[in-house]
Design a protein around this motif. Structure first.
Motif, mmCIF file in Angstrom:
data_model
loop_
_atom_site.group_PDB
_atom_site.id
_atom_site.type_symbol
_atom_site.label_atom_id
_atom_site.label_comp_id
_atom_site.label_asym_id
_atom_site.label_seq_id
_atom_site.Cartn_x
_atom_site.Cartn_y
_atom_site.Cartn_z
ATOM 1 N N LYS A 51 0.822 -1.223 0.000
ATOM 2 C CA LYS A 51 0.000 0.000 0.000
ATOM 3 C C LYS A 51 0.857 1.274 0.000
ATOM 4 O O LYS A 51 0.822 2.065 0.950
ATOM 5 C CB LYS A 51 -0.959 0.005 1.185
ATOM 6 C CG LYS A 51 -2.035 -1.076 1.110
ATOM 7 C CD LYS A 51 -3.009 -0.965 2.258
ATOM 8 C CE LYS A 51 -4.184 -1.911 2.071
ATOM 9 N NZ LYS A 51 -3.794 -3.327 2.029
ATOM 10 N N PRO A 52 1.633 1.499 -1.058
ATOM 11 C CA PRO A 52 2.473 2.696 -1.121
ATOM 12 C C PRO A 52 1.626 3.957 -1.249
ATOM 13 O O PRO A 52 0.507 3.917 -1.784
ATOM 14 C CB PRO A 52 3.301 2.474 -2.389
ATOM 15 C CG PRO A 52 2.409 1.634 -3.257
ATOM 16 C CD PRO A 52 1.696 0.719 -2.300
ATOM 17 N N GLN A 53 2.147 5.069 -0.778
ATOM 18 C CA GLN A 53 1.430 6.340 -0.933
ATOM 19 C C GLN A 53 1.495 6.830 -2.378
ATOM 20 O O GLN A 53 0.566 7.473 -2.854
ATOM 21 C CB GLN A 53 2.043 7.398 -0.002
ATOM 22 C CG GLN A 53 1.763 7.136 1.470
ATOM 23 C CD GLN A 53 2.632 8.005 2.349
ATOM 24 O OE1 GLN A 53 3.714 7.614 2.768
ATOM 25 N NE2 GLN A 53 2.190 9.218 2.617
ATOM 26 N N LEU A 54 2.606 6.501 -3.068
ATOM 27 C CA LEU A 54 2.803 6.985 -4.430
ATOM 28 C C LEU A 54 3.342 5.858 -5.311
ATOM 29 O O LEU A 54 4.233 5.118 -4.911
ATOM 30 C CB LEU A 54 3.799 8.156 -4.431
ATOM 31 C CG LEU A 54 4.149 8.774 -5.786
ATOM 32 C CD1 LEU A 54 2.920 9.401 -6.435
ATOM 33 C CD2 LEU A 54 5.255 9.815 -5.633
ATOM 34 N N ILE A 55 2.771 5.766 -6.524
ATOM 35 C CA ILE A 55 3.225 4.778 -7.505
ATOM 36 C C ILE A 55 3.738 5.510 -8.741
ATOM 37 O O ILE A 55 3.036 6.365 -9.297
ATOM 38 C CB ILE A 55 2.079 3.829 -7.923
ATOM 39 C CG1 ILE A 55 1.495 3.100 -6.702
ATOM 40 C CG2 ILE A 55 2.575 2.812 -8.958
ATOM 41 C CD1 ILE A 55 0.179 2.406 -6.980
ATOM 42 N N LEU A 56 4.964 5.196 -9.162
ATOM 43 C CA LEU A 56 5.490 5.686 -10.428
ATOM 44 C C LEU A 56 5.223 4.580 -11.453
ATOM 45 O O LEU A 56 5.856 3.522 -11.415
ATOM 46 C CB LEU A 56 6.986 5.986 -10.316
ATOM 47 C CG LEU A 56 7.400 6.958 -9.204
ATOM 48 C CD1 LEU A 56 8.903 7.215 -9.252
ATOM 49 C CD2 LEU A 56 6.634 8.273 -9.311
ATOM 50 N N LEU A 57 4.262 4.828 -12.330
ATOM 51 C CA LEU A 57 3.695 3.760 -13.160
ATOM 52 C C LEU A 57 4.003 3.957 -14.639
ATOM 53 O O LEU A 57 3.612 4.955 -15.239
ATOM 54 C CB LEU A 57 2.174 3.729 -12.931
ATOM 55 C CG LEU A 57 1.355 2.731 -13.734
ATOM 56 C CD1 LEU A 57 1.816 1.301 -13.466
ATOM 57 C CD2 LEU A 57 -0.134 2.892 -13.386
ATOM 58 N N ASP A 58 4.675 2.957 -15.218
ATOM 59 C CA ASP A 58 4.966 2.986 -16.656
ATOM 60 C C ASP A 58 3.697 2.639 -17.435
ATOM 61 O O ASP A 58 2.873 1.828 -16.990
ATOM 62 C CB ASP A 58 6.071 1.983 -16.969
ATOM 63 C CG ASP A 58 6.517 2.049 -18.418
ATOM 64 O OD1 ASP A 58 6.518 3.155 -18.982
ATOM 65 O OD2 ASP A 58 6.858 0.998 -18.984
ATOM 66 N N MET A 59 3.526 3.248 -18.600
ATOM 67 C CA MET A 59 2.331 3.016 -19.400
ATOM 68 C C MET A 59 2.358 1.669 -20.108
ATOM 69 O O MET A 59 1.365 0.951 -20.166
ATOM 70 C CB MET A 59 2.186 4.139 -20.438
ATOM 71 C CG MET A 59 1.021 3.952 -21.397
ATOM 72 S SD MET A 59 -0.568 4.088 -20.570
ATOM 73 C CE MET A 59 -0.692 5.879 -20.501
ATOM 74 N N PHE A 60 3.518 1.288 -20.655
ATOM 75 C CA PHE A 60 3.598 0.079 -21.466
ATOM 76 C C PHE A 60 4.333 -1.035 -20.729
ATOM 77 O O PHE A 60 5.537 -0.962 -20.512
ATOM 78 C CB PHE A 60 4.289 0.397 -22.796
ATOM 79 C CG PHE A 60 3.586 1.463 -23.590
ATOM 80 C CD1 PHE A 60 2.320 1.236 -24.118
ATOM 81 C CD2 PHE A 60 4.175 2.697 -23.784
ATOM 82 C CE1 PHE A 60 1.660 2.219 -24.840
ATOM 83 C CE2 PHE A 60 3.523 3.689 -24.506
ATOM 84 C CZ PHE A 60 2.255 3.443 -25.038
ATOM 85 N N LEU A 61 3.595 -2.070 -20.372
ATOM 86 C CA LEU A 61 4.142 -3.218 -19.660
ATOM 87 C C LEU A 61 3.885 -4.476 -20.484
ATOM 88 O O LEU A 61 2.998 -4.483 -21.341
ATOM 89 C CB LEU A 61 3.501 -3.332 -18.272
ATOM 90 C CG LEU A 61 3.756 -2.130 -17.351
ATOM 91 C CD1 LEU A 61 2.813 -2.156 -16.152
ATOM 92 C CD2 LEU A 61 5.208 -2.127 -16.879
ATOM 93 N N PRO A 62 4.621 -5.568 -20.248
ATOM 94 C CA PRO A 62 4.478 -6.756 -21.106
ATOM 95 C C PRO A 62 3.118 -7.437 -21.018
ATOM 96 O O PRO A 62 2.669 -8.059 -21.991
ATOM 97 C CB PRO A 62 5.593 -7.686 -20.611
ATOM 98 C CG PRO A 62 5.975 -7.173 -19.268
ATOM 99 C CD PRO A 62 5.716 -5.712 -19.286
ATOM 100 N N ASP A 63 2.431 -7.356 -19.885
ATOM 101 C CA ASP A 63 1.174 -8.100 -19.728
ATOM 102 C C ASP A 63 -0.076 -7.221 -19.711
ATOM 103 O O ASP A 63 -1.177 -7.715 -19.953
ATOM 104 C CB ASP A 63 1.219 -8.951 -18.457
ATOM 105 C CG ASP A 63 1.540 -8.140 -17.211
ATOM 106 O OD1 ASP A 63 2.056 -7.007 -17.343
ATOM 107 O OD2 ASP A 63 1.278 -8.633 -16.107
ATOM 108 N N MET A 64 0.050 -5.944 -19.407
ATOM 109 C CA MET A 64 -1.101 -5.039 -19.416
ATOM 110 C C MET A 64 -0.609 -3.598 -19.462
ATOM 111 O O MET A 64 0.562 -3.325 -19.225
ATOM 112 C CB MET A 64 -2.010 -5.274 -18.193
ATOM 113 C CG MET A 64 -1.387 -4.948 -16.853
ATOM 114 S SD MET A 64 -2.541 -5.269 -15.466
ATOM 115 C CE MET A 64 -2.457 -7.058 -15.355
#
Length: 224
Positions: A51-64
């Motif tokens: 449950k992190p306060q902040l997620i740095l999220l990439d748009m393009f991942l291998p499965d979704m």
């Protein structure tokens, strides 16, 4: 781990980029990395646990896609904020990400200064919100400002026009002139130049001067 630090989880499938972003985070005070993942399925499983306060999220991942992950997080009401990191620059993608509540959108490749600015803004707004029992309008405006350019427009400048110009800049891979951007967004060059010069004044846009053999130098603009 400093208990007062903001906990961060990074989702990125490129090992080199993951390394760089982790290194950027280590240079920041007030943040602690609590996990990383290189695919969506594993990321969702880990995020539900830590449950992190902040997620740095990439748009393009291998499965979704990052948007699929963001959608699942919102449906399950996971209390994490998201900064999207991607090479995608098209307006529709950016709008969709913002509609799902991402607090910022960083376009690859970016320098440490842009990374630092995004996380500093997030740190300041979240810390301010936590210290207040009731929010005033300006507090709410500050908070929501982190999802946009976050500056007050002077009389004569229109918010919708500004958003179109900023989105037009986001789509560019290289610095662009006011005339080129005017053609892209379908506005008058003099209008676009006025907004660009205001953004430069507020240090939201970088101006590069290109000198030719004759005549005045040409201004090229890019988002900071």
């Amino acid at each position: 781990m400093n208990m007062s630090n903001i906990t961060v989880f990074i989702v990125e499938d490129d090992p080199m980029v993951l390394d760089i972003n982790s290194g950027f985070l280590e240079r920041m005070d007030g943040f602690t990395l609590v996990g990383v993942s290189m695919n969506g399925k594993d990321a969702l499983e880990q995020i539900k646990i830590v449950k992190p306060q902040l997620i740095l999220l990439d748009m393009f991942l291998p499965d979704m896609s990052g948007i699929e992950i963001l959608t699942k997080l919102r449906l399950e009401r996971i209390p994490s904020d998201v900064i999207m990191i991607t090479a995608a620059r098209d307006t529709l993608t950016i709008q969709e990400v913002m509609r799902f509540g991402a607090v910022d959108y960083m376009v690859k490749p970016f320098r440490f200064e842009r990374f630092q600015k995004s996380l500093d803004n997030y740190y300041k707004t979240t810390r301010k919100i936590k210290t207040l029992e009731h929010l005033k309008q300006e507090d709410i405006d500050d908070w929501l400002g982190s999802t946009s350019i976050g500056i007050e427009l002077p009389k004569g400048l229109n918010k919708l026009t500004m958003e179109q110009i900023v989105l037009g800049l986001v789509e560019q891979t290289l610095p662009i002139t006011a005339e080129q951007l005017a053609q892209t967004v379908g506005m008058a060059r003099v209008t676009v130049r006025k907004y660009l010069d205001f953004l430069a004044l507020k240090e939201k846009v970088r101006i590069e001067m290109q000198y030719g053999h004759v005549g005045r130098p040409t201004k090229f603009y890019s988002l900071l």
